[in-house]
Enzyme design. Structure first.
Site, short mmCIF file in Angstrom:
data_model
loop_
_atom_site.label_atom_id
_atom_site.label_comp_id
_atom_site.label_asym_id
_atom_site.label_seq_id
_atom_site.Cartn_x
_atom_site.Cartn_y
_atom_site.Cartn_z
N THR A 155 -3.04 8.61 -10.70
CA THR A 155 -1.93 8.47 -11.64
C THR A 155 -1.92 7.07 -12.23
OG1 THR A 155 -0.60 10.10 -10.46
CG2 THR A 155 0.57 8.61 -11.92
N LEU A 183 2.29 4.98 -7.01
CA LEU A 183 1.66 5.95 -7.90
C LEU A 183 0.40 6.43 -7.21
CD1 LEU A 183 1.98 4.23 -11.41
CD2 LEU A 183 3.42 6.04 -10.47
N ASP A 184 0.11 7.72 -7.32
CA ASP A 184 -1.11 8.26 -6.71
C ASP A 184 -2.34 7.56 -7.26
OD1 ASP A 184 0.56 10.05 -5.45
OD2 ASP A 184 0.26 11.62 -6.94
N LYS A 185 -3.42 7.66 -6.54
CA LYS A 185 -4.65 7.00 -6.94
C LYS A 185 -5.09 7.39 -8.35
CE LYS A 185 -9.43 6.19 -5.38
NZ LYS A 185 -10.43 6.46 -4.32
N HIS A 225 4.09 13.20 -4.51
CA HIS A 225 3.46 14.15 -5.44
C HIS A 225 4.51 15.02 -6.16
CE1 HIS A 225 -0.52 13.04 -4.33
NE2 HIS A 225 -0.56 13.68 -3.18
#
Length: 236
Positions: free
Chosen positions: A105, A101-103, A185
């Site tokens: 998210t 998961l993105d930073k 993304h």
């Protein structure tokens, strides 16, 4: 398994520290004092350290509610990682996050010591569904929804059709979106491609796993037997 390796996996110290524990006559196996670090531990045999039982699974699976500001990695020299959120006594060698998961998210993240399980869940041919709640910069129009549900042409690939549901009473600015891919993304790129933008993103489900409503950001728990069984079925 060697006694020193077993105790090291249960976080009683490094292999060197555990060997010292054993040689200092502080470890018993099946009630008997053992001073050989290479002693072979059989499954189910009781082990005690300093007269307290040493137990716990050697392999673990955790469901975490990942907070914002933490990166999905096993280690980083400059930024906190999801493994930094694991309490020392819960950590096991080889523990890692499945996917990323993105930073910024948040939401459901699976961490496991089972490399085969993680590999199978991420394999494209298994089409494991992942559902996100996305807060948008602009209201989602019918045309935007139609494009997302048909698949969006991005620079490097064309996405599979997504399932999109508008959350009621949000002025069409909060949606739930399910995809079966997991490109970098991807949700954010798909919304940009239909002339919108993700302001906040939370993963709420992955395959049979669902983010508990009462789980605070940064908390985690072991998977239930039922959850493990469902993962085993989906990852065959």
């Amino acid at each position: 398994m060697r006694l020193d390796k077993y105790l090291s996996h249960l976080q009683f110290g490094s292999r060197k520290e555990v060997k010292t524990l054993i040689r200092d006559k502080r470890v018993r196996v099946a009630g008997e004092l053992v001073t050989d670090p290479g002693y072979n531990i059989l499954p189910g045999v009781a082990v005690e350290v300093n007269d307290a039982q040493a137990d716990g699974p050697l392999e673990v699976d955790y469901l975490m509610n990942k907070p914002a500001g933490v990166i999905t990695a096993t280690e980083d020299p400059a930024q906190p990682t999801v493994l930094d959120l694991i309490r020392p006594h819960d950590y096991r060698p080889g523990l890692y996050p499945v996917g990323r998961l993105d930073k910024d998210t948040t939401g459901l993240l699976l961490l496991t010591t089972d490399g085969n399980l993680g590999h199978r869940l991420l394999a494209p041919h298994h089409h494991v569904a992942k559902t996100y709640t996305a807060t948008l910069a602009k209201a989602l129009t019918d045309e935007m929804k139609r494009q997302l549900e048909q698949g969006v042409v991005l620079k490097d690939f064309t996405t599979a059709p997504a399932e999109v549901t508008v959350v009621p009473a949000t002025d069409n600015k909060v949606i739930q979106m399910t995809i079966t891919e997991g490109k970098y993304h991807q949700i954010k790129r798909m919304l940009l491609a239909v002339d919108n933008e993700v302001v906040a993103l939370t993963r709420i489900a992955m395959g049979p796993l669902h983010l508990p409503e009462n789980m605070a950001a940064g908390d985690y728990r072991a998977l239930t037997d039922e959850e493990r069984a469902k993962l085993a079925q989906i990852a065959k």
